[in-house]
Enzyme design. Structure first.
Site, PDB file in Angstrom:
ATOM      1  CG  ASP A  56       3.212  12.378   8.631  1.00 43.96           C
ATOM      2  OD1 ASP A  56       3.942  12.867   9.518  1.00 43.96           O
ATOM      3  OD2 ASP A  56       3.361  12.608   7.419  1.00 43.96           O
ATOM      4  CD  GLU A  58       3.632  18.873   9.053  1.00 46.38           C
ATOM      5  OE1 GLU A  58       3.111  20.009   9.132  1.00 46.38           O
ATOM      6  OE2 GLU A  58       3.511  18.153   8.048  1.00 46.38           O
ATOM      7  CD  GLU A  66       8.604  19.086   3.337  1.00 43.75           C
ATOM      8  OE1 GLU A  66       7.969  19.150   2.270  1.00 43.75           O
ATOM      9  OE2 GLU A  66       8.173  18.479   4.341  1.00 43.75           O
ATOM     10  CE  LYS A  91       6.739  13.132   8.929  1.00 40.33           C
ATOM     11  NZ  LYS A  91       6.102  14.477   8.831  1.00 40.33           N
ATOM     12  CG  ASP A 106       0.537  14.571   6.432  1.00 46.36           C
ATOM     13  OD1 ASP A 106       1.532  14.580   5.686  1.00 46.36           O
ATOM     14  OD2 ASP A 106       0.317  15.471   7.278  1.00 46.36           O
ATOM     15  CB  SER A 107       2.607  12.760   1.281  1.00 50.74           C
ATOM     16  OG  SER A 107       3.176  11.548   1.746  1.00 50.74           O
TER      17      SER A 107
END
Length: 280
Positions: A84, A116, A183, A114, A45-46
């Protein structure tokens, strides 16, 4: 031969073999990084900040991720493609989360998703894995929660925070996650987590002791030379300047009449030209 299996990554960890993961968001860059030998591509999502021009990852939508994942999958044959799950695509409703994860595999063609978060998403991770959706975890600084953290700050620095991160990593492994991103945490803590898990840890700003590393492609290639990279990023090229120089050279040649030349043009049969000339 097909795509690399997620189970191979656990074998690599057991063998002490380190590996790299990198982001890619479109067909040409995904094709290039696979040709370079990358085993895992993250459609992160960057893309919100490095491709779509947002200030953070928060505005990225499911449709954005599906669209970019499709392009990356079309460009590759061997790499694991991890997509993501963007902000609020899995936090509000478990059933909606399952549908969204399914979209990334069915519509996007991703190998895995992925997520978080730690212990609070463990039931969802377990449910996804039981449904046949491979899951990569993400602990430490989780960019979707950057507003809550108050910026890009190192996580896990206190005994309580470090102990929670270790417990969260174990819980994700027990739930069936095949790997976990760490991270922006202290390197010694990342080492502890790596030593205590059978699944691979993938570091970004987590020091040299993780089983693997991940970088954002645009940071690594120096696309944005006016954007200061975070401490954990390393530039391997300065392509932003090279692209500007190439475009400036093109502009100058067009304006000066140096491009195009006969080399870049197509001719016409002389008889046809003569006939057209006579026709007036």
């Amino acid at each position: 031969m097909g795509r690399l299996s997620i189970h191979k990554l656990k074998e690599w960890k057991a063998q002490g073999r380190r590996f790299a993961m990198i982001t890619a968001y479109d067909y040409p860059t995904a094709r290039l990084v696979e040709q370079a030998g990358i085993p895992i591509i993250l459609v992160g999502d960057s893309l919100g900040s490095v491709v779509l021009g947002y200030d953070s990852t928060v505005p990225v939508t499911m449709d954005d991720i599906v669209y970019h994942t499709r392009a990356v999958v079309r460009a590759t044959e061997k790499a694991i493609v991890v997509a993501d799950m963007p902000f609020m695509s899995y936090q509000a409703d478990p059933n909606e989360a399952m549908r969204n994860a399914g979209r990334l595999l069915k519509e996007g063609g991703a190998t895995a998703v992925k997520l978080e978060g730690g212990s609070h998403i463990v039931p969802l991770v377990r449910r996804m894995v039981e449904a046949g959706i491979p899951v990569m975890g993400h602990l430490g600084l989780t960019p979707q929660s950057v507003n809550q953290f108050g910026g890009h700050k190192v996580q896990g620095k206190t005994p309580a925070a470090a102990a929670k991160l270790i417990a969260d990593a174990r819980a994700l492994e027990d739930a069936g996650a095949f790997a976990v991103v760490l991270e922006t945490i202290p390197a010694p803590l990342a080492r502890m987590v790596t030593e205590r898990l059978a699944i691979p840890t993938i570091g970004i700003g987590a020091g040299p002791h993780c089983d693997a590393q991940v970088q954002v492609l645009h940071d690594m290639l120096g696309i944005y030379d006016d954007r200061r990279p975070l401490k954990h990023a390393k530039r391997y090229a300065v392509l932003g300047a090279a692209i500007r120089d190439a475009v400036r050279a093109y502009i100058e040649e067009v304006e000066g009449g140096a491009f195009p030349t006969a080399e870049h043009s197509f001719e016409m049969d002389e008889a046809t030209l003569a006939e057209l000339a006579q026709a007036g």
